[in-house]
Design an enzyme around this catalytic site. Structure first.
Site, mmCIF file in Angstrom:
data_model
loop_
_atom_site.group_PDB
_atom_site.id
_atom_site.type_symbol
_atom_site.label_atom_id
_atom_site.label_comp_id
_atom_site.label_asym_id
_atom_site.label_seq_id
_atom_site.Cartn_x
_atom_site.Cartn_y
_atom_site.Cartn_z
ATOM 1 N N HIS A 214 18.813 -10.073 68.165
ATOM 2 C CA HIS A 214 18.987 -9.037 69.209
ATOM 3 C C HIS A 214 19.089 -9.682 70.597
ATOM 4 O O HIS A 214 18.173 -9.555 71.425
ATOM 5 C CB HIS A 214 17.863 -8.002 69.172
ATOM 6 C CG HIS A 214 18.197 -6.759 69.949
ATOM 7 N ND1 HIS A 214 17.640 -5.542 69.702
ATOM 8 C CD2 HIS A 214 19.070 -6.552 70.981
ATOM 9 C CE1 HIS A 214 18.125 -4.646 70.547
ATOM 10 N NE2 HIS A 214 19.003 -5.243 71.342
ATOM 11 N N GLU B 125 12.371 -5.113 64.263
ATOM 12 C CA GLU B 125 12.479 -6.294 65.133
ATOM 13 C C GLU B 125 11.098 -6.601 65.721
ATOM 14 O O GLU B 125 10.379 -5.672 66.078
ATOM 15 C CB GLU B 125 13.471 -6.015 66.267
ATOM 16 C CG GLU B 125 14.879 -5.753 65.740
ATOM 17 C CD GLU B 125 15.877 -5.406 66.850
ATOM 18 O OE1 GLU B 125 15.511 -5.431 68.031
ATOM 19 O OE2 GLU B 125 17.034 -5.100 66.502
ATOM 20 N N ARG C 103 22.133 -0.482 67.103
ATOM 21 C CA ARG C 103 20.711 -0.422 66.783
ATOM 22 C C ARG C 103 20.577 -0.514 65.266
ATOM 23 O O ARG C 103 21.434 -0.001 64.537
ATOM 24 C CB ARG C 103 20.106 0.917 67.238
ATOM 25 C CG ARG C 103 19.898 1.049 68.738
ATOM 26 C CD ARG C 103 18.743 0.186 69.229
ATOM 27 N NE ARG C 103 18.474 0.387 70.643
ATOM 28 C CZ ARG C 103 18.897 -0.420 71.619
ATOM 29 N NH1 ARG C 103 19.625 -1.487 71.341
ATOM 30 N NH2 ARG C 103 18.572 -0.177 72.869
HETATM 31 C C1 8YV Z 1 18.142 -5.642 75.324
HETATM 32 C C2 8YV Z 1 19.497 -3.619 74.522
HETATM 33 O O1 8YV Z 1 18.003 -6.630 74.357
HETATM 34 O O2 8YV Z 1 20.503 -2.827 76.472
HETATM 35 C C3 8YV Z 1 19.993 -2.540 75.412
HETATM 36 O O3 8YV Z 1 19.877 -1.369 75.028
HETATM 37 O O4 8YV Z 1 19.176 -3.397 73.409
HETATM 38 C C4 8YV Z 1 19.431 -5.012 75.021
HETATM 39 O O5 8YV Z 1 20.274 -5.232 76.081
HETATM 40 C C5 8YV Z 1 16.872 -4.871 75.384
HETATM 41 O O6 8YV Z 1 16.912 -3.825 76.296
HETATM 42 C C6 8YV Z 1 15.706 -5.800 75.740
HETATM 43 O O7 8YV Z 1 15.786 -6.167 77.098
#
Ligand code: 8YV
Length: 313
Positions: free
Chosen positions: A279, A261, A232
């Site tokens: 991301h 983001e 993150r």
């Molecule tokens: C996705 C993520 O981009 O799983 C996560 O925590 O950050 C990513 O897999 C996000 O959840 C948007 O779908």
């Protein structure tokens, strides 16, 4: 009557169709009057569908008095106020495991692109510099380097297992040493950064890891070192990251995640020693499909009164 769902983030199209065929779906994500929408249908909402980027905050949870479950497409649930959910016994689900391999693959892609200067090399061929100026700058091997993994959970271990055949020395940081793992262990992140040539952040986001990759940690990785972040944006002091990349205290970085983001700090654009990615580590059709299906399966389990498949709380 179909249970009412508040959709904060869409599923992949096929699954979104199924969701809308099975439930009475209200598109919070598409609504131009979100307050008005919640005021009119908030009381009916029995479940929320969100993702690891959007989550759900306390103030919205509080406006959904009959909410029973928050299902999220994403393994990280740092933007979901789980404490607020716990206070009202609202269940929360995420999507672990199904995304591990793709996230680990993208980490290796970012690592290699960063260390072997792949993006700059692409431009070197494209704009004719190769012919004009001759052979490209030499880069640096992975073999024999020390790679520290900050957070050796499911994703961290999948990254390590992909790195093993490349023959680096592997180390990790976490709360406790893990049994059966013989990589170098540090209980202190700064010590791991000092040990490492390359530091990979793969820990969960949230309050516990906020800014742990500090200016000191980035300086400890050093001018020949690299920082890779697929965790993150919140885990790193981003101002310090930009500053240390800019003045060479940190050699290079490969980043899939940012504080702001989808509009990261524009200062990143001017830096030639960083590989940027929007991301998308879990962003394959297969994995996003599996994540969306898991959201549907968790919802189905919830409304059938069965145990949730991937509960968070
Ligand atoms: C996705 C993520 O981009 O799983 C996560 O925590 O950050 C990513 O897999 C996000 O959840 C948007 O779908």
């Amino acid at each position: 009557m179909k249970p009412a769902i508040l959709s904060i983030a869409p599923l992949v199209p096929d699954c979104q169709k199924q969701l809308e065929a099975t439930y009475d779906v209200h598109r919070y994500d598409l609504s131009e009057d979100k307050d008005g929408l919640v005021a009119s249908i908030g009381e009916q909402i029995k479940a929320v569908v969100t993702n690891g980027g959007r989550g759900i905050a306390r103030d919205l949870i509080e406006r959904l008095p009959n909410l029973g479950v928050v299902t999220s497409s994403g393994v990280g649930y740092d933007p979901i106020d789980v404490t607020a959910c716990n206070e009202r016994s609202i269940k929360v689900t995420n999507t672990p495991d199904v995304l591990t391999d793709d996230v680990a693959d993208l980490t290796i892609a970012l690592l290699l692109a960063t260390r072997r200067n792949l993006i700059v090399g692409d431009a070197y061929v494209r704009n004719g510099k190769w012919g004009e100026k001759g052979p490209f700058t030499l880069t640096s091997s992975i073999k024999g380097k020390r790679i520290g993994i900050a957070g050796l959970g499911r994703i961290g271990r999948a990254i390590a297992s992909r790195l093993e055949p490349m023959k680096p020395e592997l180390g990790y940081w976490g709360r406790n040493p893990q049994s059966g793992i013989d990589y170098h262990y540090e209980s202190d992140l700064l010590a791991l950064a000092e040990w490492s040539d390359i530091l990979i952040a793969s820990m969960p986001g949230g309050a516990a890891t906020q800014g742990v990759v500090s200016e000191k940690v980035l300086e400890a990785i050093g001018p020949k070192g690299s920082f890779i972040n697929i965790a993150r944006g919140s885990v790193v002091d981003e101002k310090a990251l930009i500053a240390t990349l800019g003045d060479g205290r940190l050699g290079s970085a490969g980043l899939d995640v940012f504080l702001n983001e989808p509009n990261p700090d524009p200062a990143f654009r001017a830096l030639g020693n960083v590989v940027l990615h929007p991301h998308n580590a879990s962003g394959t059709m297969e994995t996003r499909g599996a994540m969306s299906q898991l959201v549907l399966d968790n919802l189905a389990a919830h409304f059938a009164g069965k145990p949730l498949i991937t509960p968070v709380n």
